[in-house]
Design an enzyme around this catalytic site. Structure first.
Site, short mmCIF file in Angstrom:
data_model
loop_
_atom_site.label_atom_id
_atom_site.label_comp_id
_atom_site.label_asym_id
_atom_site.label_seq_id
_atom_site.Cartn_x
_atom_site.Cartn_y
_atom_site.Cartn_z
N ASP A 163 0.86 -1.18 0.00
CA ASP A 163 0.00 0.00 0.00
C ASP A 163 0.90 1.23 0.00
O ASP A 163 1.36 1.63 1.07
CB ASP A 163 -0.91 -0.03 1.22
CG ASP A 163 -1.80 1.19 1.37
OD1 ASP A 163 -1.94 1.93 0.38
OD2 ASP A 163 -2.34 1.39 2.47
N GLU A 193 -0.47 10.56 0.87
CA GLU A 193 -1.83 10.00 0.80
C GLU A 193 -2.26 9.49 2.17
O GLU A 193 -3.42 9.64 2.56
CB GLU A 193 -1.86 8.86 -0.23
CG GLU A 193 -3.26 8.33 -0.54
CD GLU A 193 -3.71 7.17 0.32
OE1 GLU A 193 -4.86 6.73 0.18
OE2 GLU A 193 -2.90 6.68 1.16
N GLU A 194 -1.31 8.89 2.91
CA GLU A 194 -1.65 8.30 4.20
C GLU A 194 -1.99 9.36 5.25
O GLU A 194 -2.49 9.03 6.33
CB GLU A 194 -0.49 7.43 4.70
CG GLU A 194 -0.14 6.25 3.80
CD GLU A 194 -1.21 5.17 3.77
OE1 GLU A 194 -2.22 5.32 4.48
OE2 GLU A 194 -1.03 4.17 3.05
N ASP A 216 -4.79 1.61 -6.26
CA ASP A 216 -4.48 1.45 -4.83
C ASP A 216 -4.92 0.06 -4.39
O ASP A 216 -5.51 -0.70 -5.17
CB ASP A 216 -5.18 2.53 -4.02
CG ASP A 216 -4.44 2.91 -2.74
OD1 ASP A 216 -3.71 2.06 -2.19
OD2 ASP A 216 -4.58 4.06 -2.27
N HIS A 302 -1.91 -2.24 6.00
CA HIS A 302 -1.31 -1.43 7.07
C HIS A 302 -0.61 -2.30 8.12
O HIS A 302 -0.65 -2.00 9.31
CB HIS A 302 -2.33 -0.50 7.73
CG HIS A 302 -2.60 0.73 6.93
ND1 HIS A 302 -3.10 1.89 7.48
CD2 HIS A 302 -2.40 1.01 5.62
CE1 HIS A 302 -3.22 2.81 6.54
NE2 HIS A 302 -2.79 2.29 5.41
#
Length: 328
Positions: A163, A193-194, A216, A302
């Protein structure tokens, strides 16, 4: 599949706000295959393949989740906070890597009840004997990513930062595969982005696309007693219908579905009840941008051991190439 390239991409250091290393790697990989390449003020890498048709933005984010140092104890242990969605339970006993190659191990204070575990009850051990020794390696504000190896598991791959390095990989391979396109293509490798889709927001304002597709990962429902979700590894890339940040534009959604059907490319439909992607900010840019997402099914999102299917990745490259070969 170019496993060596994907290994380089996932191994590269690049927590949100610290994308320099991964950006350089991607730029080196694609510079001979595009007409123009630049880095904007936010740090987004924008690669253009010129055409006379509609302006199409393809977004993949370079950054990964990580931790940031907030304090150092007299005994040399590092206190930290999160960059992006970091779970205390998943982080416990994991290794982290700083930009200067210092490695640390995440530990926790003694707790009678593990349900009370939070990041403020945890620390990073870099093997320092005291604060002075720790400060020779790490300072407040320094950032670390998780540290784990790229591993092939039969038809699947596991690594940190899939990711969204897998999205970057798909974009890179699509750039290489595309011979001609009637469209004006903007491959944007975004930052932060995170932390809230930040790089995509500014890049989309600059590009001002007619249409946008993000690449994504998405979660799956194919593990034992998983939360229900009609997505699984190995059944093809997923066409997003909805997530927390986006209701996909019908024209973009149908473009992906129809192209997959016409070319006998396996695909899935995705409804994600949480989370978002770069398209969440892109579609709200200026007067609005019709946007969608091509998602790669991914287990253990994650975590330091995210997992994807090689076949899903290869089919995503084929599908994206077919979409861009035709006039949009």
């Amino acid at each position: 599949m170019n496993s060596e390239l994907l290994k380089k991409l996932t191994n590269a250091y690049g927590p949100a706000g610290n994308e320099e290393q991964i950006r350089h790697l991607i730029q080196t990989e694609i510079q001979d295959y595009v007409d123009e390449i630049s880095v904007d003020r936010m740090g987004n890498l924008i690669a253009i393949k010129r055409g006379n048709g509609k302006r199409v933005m393809l977004a993949s984010h370079m950054d990964e989740i990580g931790v940031i140092i907030t304090g150092i104890t007299d005994e040399g242990f590092l206190r930290f906070s999160n960059i992006g969605g970091v779970s205390p339970y998943i982080s416990l006993s994991q290794r982290v890597l700083f930009s200067n190659k210092t490695i640390g191990i995440i530990g926790m204070e003694h707790l009678e009840d593990m349900k009370k575990l939070k990041l403020e009850k945890m620390y990073i051990d870099i093997g320092a004997k005291n604060k002075e020794e720790a400060l020779k390696k790490v300072n407040i504000g320094d950032v670390a990513s998780f540290y784990s190896s790229f591993t092939a598991l039969g038809d699947f791959i596991t690594a940190k930062a899939l990711d969204d390095r897998i999205g970057c990989f798909i974009a890179i391979e699509t750039i290489k595969n595309l011979k001609n396109s009637p469209n004006e293509l903007y491959f944007v490798f975004t930052v932060q982005e995170e932390l809230g889709l930040r790089g995509a927001k500014t890049a989309a304002f600059s590009v001002d696309p007619d249409i946008a597709i993000s690449i994504d990962v998405t979660s799956t429902g194919d593990t034992p007693h998983a939360k229900h979700m009609a997505v699984k590894l190995g059944s093809g890339p997923a066409v997003k219908i909805k997530d927390h940040s986006l209701l996909s534009h019908p024209a973009v959604k149908n473009l992906m579905i129809n192209t997959a059907k016409e070319n006998n490319i396996p695909y899935q439909l995705e409804v994600l009840e949480f989370g978002g992607t770069d398209s969440g900010s892109i579609h709200l840019t200026r007067s609005g941008v019709p946007s969608g997402v091509l998602s790669i099914p991914c287990r253990y999102v994650h975590t330091p051991s995210e997992m994807v299917s090689k076949e899903d990745v290869e089919n995503a490259i084929i599908l994206l190439t077919k979409i861009l070969e035709n006039e949009i």
